[in-house]
Design a protein around this motif. Structure first.
Motif, PDB file in Angstrom:
ATOM      1  N   SER A  91      22.071 -17.668  31.353  1.00 26.67           N
ATOM      2  CA  SER A  91      22.290 -18.412  30.111  1.00 26.67           C
ATOM      3  C   SER A  91      23.205 -17.628  29.176  1.00 26.67           C
ATOM      4  O   SER A  91      24.028 -18.217  28.467  1.00 26.67           O
ATOM      5  N   MET A 216      20.990 -21.655  26.910  1.00 30.46           N
ATOM      6  CA  MET A 216      20.563 -22.583  27.946  1.00 30.46           C
ATOM      7  C   MET A 216      19.101 -22.460  28.343  1.00 30.46           C
ATOM      8  O   MET A 216      18.509 -23.405  28.812  1.00 30.46           O
ATOM      9  N   SER A 217      18.522 -21.282  28.172  1.00 29.33           N
ATOM     10  CA  SER A 217      17.152 -21.082  28.647  1.00 29.33           C
ATOM     11  C   SER A 217      16.125 -21.638  27.677  1.00 29.33           C
ATOM     12  O   SER A 217      16.240 -21.460  26.465  1.00 29.33           O
TER      13      SER A 217
END
Length: 257
Positions: A91, A216-217
């Motif tokens: 990410s 993103m995580s």
């Protein structure tokens, strides 16, 4: 395969709108699993077609399959695995790649022409990022005044002047306190620069210039404690410092001609 993995796999095919949709879904998986496609589209401030297009870009047949994945992922796991650590690492890599594509000229303009610059963060990590911004900008003879707590917010609101710029750091851009502060600044006709995660949020809507970073995580649980990667705040600050150093240098050359 999980949704996070699908997004990483097809990341290069996703545009800013797709990442904005994913930013909301990734942080509201439980809620989205119970929503209709129209409700998700409304929350993301996009069309129904935009949601379908996103699902197909990550190899899903449509919204029904996307909801299936969401339902499967709704149980939070407490166990920390190599897979989760790798997902966080990926990410950051994707987030850095995405951020370097952003044009920071408008932010640099605001800094260069500001009479005074103030900065406020909505949490402990955000305040640490503000301190780093203050420290780095001082090297360029730019003074950043850090706002601490509600008393200083009140003082600032009563003493704003024309030409002042306020930086607001927030992860999700939906904290009640910082959104209230942002609205109060807007009423004062003050210039606002926001730094938030890449998703539709109230705070960014108030900004004259909105800076986004990709995270993103999804949050994970470690020993019953919630963990969410926030290192991108500091990457954004360092890149802003470097971009402004170059901007300032180029301005001095232009003005000396």
């Amino acid at each position: 395969m999980k949704l996070d993995e699908l997004v990483n796999q097809y990341y290069d095919d996703l545009n800013m709108n797709d990442l904005h949709i994913w930013g909301y879904i990734a942080n509201h998986k439980r809620e989205c699993a119970a929503m209709t496609i129209e409700e998700v589209a409304e929350k993301c401030n996009v069309s129904r077609t935009g949601i379908l297009r996103f699902a197909k870009k990550i190899s899903l047949q449509g919204f029904s399959e996307l909801k299936f994945y969401l339902r499967m992922e709704n149980v939070e796991e407490n166990e920390l695995t190599d897979e989760k650590i790798d997902s966080i690492s990926q990410s950051y890599i994707k987030g850095i790649q995405s951020f370097t594509e952003q044009n920071l000229d408008k932010v640099c303009d605001e800094i260069y022409y500001a009479k005074r610059i103030f900065a406020y963060g909505s949490g402990v990590i955000q305040q640490s990022a503000v301190r780093e911004l203050k420290r780095l900008m001082f090297k360029l003879n730019v003074i950043v005044y850090m706002i601490n707590g509600t008393a200083e917010i009140g003082f600032l609101l009563n003493n704003l002047r024309e030409g002042d710029v306020v930086f607001l750091f927030s992860l999700g851009g939906e904290s009640a306190q910082i959104c209230k502060f942002g609205k109060q600044l807007k009423e004062k006709d003050c210039k606002i620069v926001t730094i938030t995660r890449m998703q539709h949020n109230t705070l960014a809507e108030l900004a004259d210039v909105a800076v986004y970073f990709s995270s993103m995580s999804k949050p994970i649980m470690i020993e019953n404690h919630r963990f969410e990667p926030v290192t991108m705040f500091f990457f954004v600050v360092e890149m802003l410092f470097l971009r402004y150093a170059m901007y300032q240098h180029n301005k001095s050359i232009e003005e000396s001609k």
